[in-house]
Design a protein around this motif. Structure first.
Motif, PDB file in Angstrom:
ATOM      1  N   THR A  47      22.563  -1.009 -35.492  1.00 43.24           N
ATOM      2  CA  THR A  47      21.532  -1.588 -34.630  1.00 43.24           C
ATOM      3  C   THR A  47      21.254  -3.016 -35.094  1.00 43.24           C
ATOM      4  N   LYS A  48      20.537  -3.760 -34.258  1.00 42.02           N
ATOM      5  CA  LYS A  48      20.168  -5.124 -34.627  1.00 42.02           C
ATOM      6  C   LYS A  48      19.339  -5.104 -35.912  1.00 42.02           C
ATOM      7  N   GLU A  49      18.474  -4.116 -36.053  1.00 44.48           N
ATOM      8  CA  GLU A  49      17.600  -4.014 -37.220  1.00 44.48           C
ATOM      9  C   GLU A  49      18.405  -3.855 -38.509  1.00 44.48           C
ATOM     10  N   ILE A  50      19.412  -2.983 -38.477  1.00 44.50           N
ATOM     11  CA  ILE A  50      20.181  -2.749 -39.705  1.00 44.50           C
ATOM     12  C   ILE A  50      21.058  -3.963 -40.021  1.00 44.50           C
ATOM     13  N   VAL A  51      21.502  -4.684 -39.006  1.00 43.49           N
ATOM     14  CA  VAL A  51      22.288  -5.892 -39.248  1.00 43.49           C
ATOM     15  C   VAL A  51      21.402  -6.967 -39.889  1.00 43.49           C
ATOM     16  N   VAL A  52      20.146  -7.055 -39.440  1.00 42.14           N
ATOM     17  CA  VAL A  52      19.200  -8.003 -40.040  1.00 42.14           C
ATOM     18  C   VAL A  52      18.947  -7.637 -41.497  1.00 42.14           C
ATOM     19  N   GLN A  53      18.853  -6.319 -41.777  1.00 48.85           N
ATOM     20  CA  GLN A  53      18.688  -5.864 -43.171  1.00 48.85           C
ATOM     21  C   GLN A  53      19.892  -6.299 -44.015  1.00 48.85           C
ATOM     22  N   TYR A  54      21.077  -6.171 -43.440  1.00 49.30           N
ATOM     23  CA  TYR A  54      22.299  -6.575 -44.145  1.00 49.30           C
ATOM     24  C   TYR A  54      22.291  -8.075 -44.401  1.00 49.30           C
ATOM     25  N   LYS A  55      21.835  -8.822 -43.423  1.00 49.23           N
ATOM     26  CA  LYS A  55      21.733 -10.279 -43.565  1.00 49.23           C
ATOM     27  C   LYS A  55      20.809 -10.635 -44.736  1.00 49.23           C
ATOM     28  N   GLU A  56      19.683  -9.937 -44.854  1.00 48.23           N
ATOM     29  CA  GLU A  56      18.752 -10.176 -45.958  1.00 48.23           C
ATOM     30  C   GLU A  56      19.395  -9.805 -47.296  1.00 48.23           C
ATOM     31  N   HIS A  57      20.170  -8.735 -47.288  1.00 51.06           N
ATOM     32  CA  HIS A  57      20.906  -8.317 -48.493  1.00 51.06           C
ATOM     33  C   HIS A  57      21.882  -9.410 -48.926  1.00 51.06           C
ATOM     34  N   LEU A  58      22.583  -9.994 -47.974  1.00 49.51           N
ATOM     35  CA  LEU A  58      23.529 -11.067 -48.280  1.00 49.51           C
ATOM     36  C   LEU A  58      22.803 -12.294 -48.823  1.00 49.51           C
ATOM     37  N   LYS A  59      21.654 -12.621 -48.224  1.00 51.94           N
ATOM     38  CA  LYS A  59      20.886 -13.795 -48.658  1.00 51.94           C
ATOM     39  C   LYS A  59      20.437 -13.678 -50.107  1.00 51.94           C
TER      40      LYS A  59
END
Length: 295
Positions: A47-59
């Motif tokens: 979902t968009k939400e889990i992709v945003v979580q992944y983005k934060e993990h990468l950051k």
């Protein structure tokens, strides 16, 4: 309908990248990034939400440029799957106005690497480094430097659906001509391994790094792309022609070329200092009646 990551979908993505004639290294990079996301998601629906979580993990774990590179890979995967609502924005990064001198290979260091390769009788590497640096080509374009290209003085590079002509300087042509004559080579790519395969990035990087100690050059500065970088910087310093440089480097967008027009931090500091906009204790004001007080 849920968007689920599966091995079959990753294989489908792999096949599409091959169909699009992406280079081997590009395909490996895309797949590595998608696999990393797959491991993060597990069996959950994408979902968009889990992709945003992944983005934060990468950051939290990577530099902004690396984050954007990995996001570009998974966004490409989402587009191929038709999961457009899962696509996320990349990070906004302000372009640096000066280069990191700690990773900048200068001309003297380049010459020391050449001298060391020659002293070790690694003539293939000696000429390969000069070829990359004197033409500004990418490592992936090196197989197009052929015996036939030497005779004509031009290498026709055809990669990723694009074709361009690379000029080979006459001094380099003479060196390469002598090299192939000594080998008895009549045709084909010049820089190949013992088995006859074109040398790849890892071959070249390993051999270049082996020169560092004796040449007295920091290992962080020594990798094949820095030879292309040196060519670009020296050309721009001499000609100040960004459009021509973009053509020589094979850039379709001149903005990509701008990185090579930056000066080092030390050089930019010197340029700013020379503006003379801070009044020093030893300087005489130009107008005695309106002197600027020094605090």
């Amino acid at each position: 309908m849920e968007n689920k990551m599966t091995r079959a979908k990753i294989e489908q993505f792999h096949a599409r990248l091959i169909e699009d004639e992406k280079s081997k290294s590009t395909i490996e990079k895309y797949l590595r990034d998608v696999e990393s996301f797959f491991n993060f998601v597990g069996d959950e629906a994408v979902t968009k939400e889990i992709v945003v979580q992944y983005k934060e993990h990468l950051k939290r774990n990577y530099k902004p440029s690396s984050v954007n590179s990995m996001l570009a890979s998974i966004n490409r995967f989402f587009r191929e799957m038709g999961w457009f609502k899962c696509i996320v924005k990349t990070l906004k990064i302000q372009r640096e106005t000066f280069r990191n001198q700690e990773r900048e290979l200068n001309k003297n260091e380049y010459f020391r690497l050449l001298e060391t390769a020659k002293k070790r009788k690694n003539i293939r590497l000696y000429l390969l480094m000069q070829t990359l640096c004197a033409t500004g080509i990418r490592v992936s374009e090196l197989p197009f430097i052929t015996v036939e290209a030497i005779w004509s003085g031009r290498a026709v590079v055809s990669l990723k659906g694009k074709t361009r002509t690379v000029l080979i300087p006459s001094a380099l042509r003479r060196k390469l001509s002598s090299y192939v004559r000594n080998k008895g080579q009549k045709s084909g790519s010049i820089f190949v391994t013992k088995s006859g395969r074109p040398m790849d990035r890892s071959n070249i990087l390993h051999e270049m790094k082996a020169l560092c100690g004796e040449a007295g050059v920091d290992r962080k500065k020594v990798f094949p792309h820095n030879l292309r970088h040196l060519f670009a910087c020296l050309f721009y310093q001499k000609e100040k022609d960004l459009s021509r440089l973009a053509d020589l480097l094979g850039h379709s967008n001149v903005n990509t070329t701008r990185i090579y027009t930056c000066v080092s931090g030390d050089e930019q500091e010197r340029q700013i200092e020379e503006l003379g906009l801070v009044v020093g204790t030893k300087e005489k004001p130009h107008n005695r009646h309106y002197a600027v007080p020094i605090f």
